[in-house]
Design an enzyme around this catalytic site. Structure first.
Site: not given
Ligand code: 5GP
Length: 182
Positions: A158, A43, A151-152, A98-99, A102, A130
């Site tokens: 992706d 990402g 969700f983006v 990091e992208d 969440d 987020k």
């Molecule tokens: P976390 O562990 O913080 O919940 O999730 C992190 C990863 O989940 C991000 O690096 C990404 O790959 C994926 N992710 C979280 N939210 C989104 C979203 O809104 N869209 C997409 N495409 N991936 C997400």
């Protein structure tokens, strides 16, 4: 434009302007050092590519791949390292790129893991955060934008490997998430 795209959350211009600001800020903070930027695959590829071009001064780039979401949109909290760093980070200034943050579970795991390798410093630069979703206390030192809990896709993000190449960040039309998920 793809028929599944609903609305643009961040335009290319807005993203590029913010990434330039972040690049300048990070460069200034690391002046006189040679940080190792760790891009989290896949990402963060577009973000890190633009970020390093907005930075000056010596730096290095490495990548890690972790499994977080698999092909679903929910965070499992189970993180596996699929590709580790190629180099030793002992005594290095590490900046994780990091992208999106969440729940924060993925980054939390990553930071803990990298800390055991005794870097001199470790910070996070996340393009998107987020709002109100984090399950762990984790505030990136550098962050691009706070976005609502939707969700983006785009700019590296992706849905089942699609949409990473969009130069903007957008939401998908209602129903697309349901039909695209296994
Ligand atoms: P976390 O562990 O913080 O919940 O999730 C992190 C990863 O989940 C991000 O690096 C990404 O790959 C994926 N992710 C979280 N939210 C989104 C979203 O809104 N869209 C997409 N495409 N991936 C997400």
């Amino acid at each position: 434009m793809d028929g599944n795209i609903d609305k643009t959350i961040l335009t290319e211009e807005v993203i590029q302007a913010r990434v330039r600001e972040l690049g300048a800020e990070v460069s200034a903070d690391y002046a006189g050092r040679q940080p190792l930027l760790v891009g989290v695959l896949r990402g963060a590829i577009l973000f890190i590519a633009d970020l390093v071009r907005a930075m000056d001064g010596p730096l290095e780039i490495d990548f890690m791949a972790v499994s977080s979401y698999g092909s679903t949109t929910r965070s499992s909290g189970v993180v596996r390292i699929l590709k580790d760093l190629d180099q030793d980070i002992r005594e290095r200034d590490v900046l994780i790129v990091e992208d999106i943050l969440d729940t924060g579970l993925t980054l939390n795991y990553l930071i803990k893991n990298l800390r055991t390798r005794q870097p001199r410093s470790i910070e996070v630069c996340a393009l998107l955060v987020k709002k109100g979703k984090q399950k762990v206390r984790l505030t990136p030192k550098y962050q691009g934008f706070e976005i609502p809990d939707e969700f983006v896709v785009g700019y590296g993000l992706d849905l089942n490997e699609r949409y990473r190449n969009l130069s903007y960040v957008a939401t998908l039309k209602e129903g697309v998430l349901q039909t695209e998920l296994p």
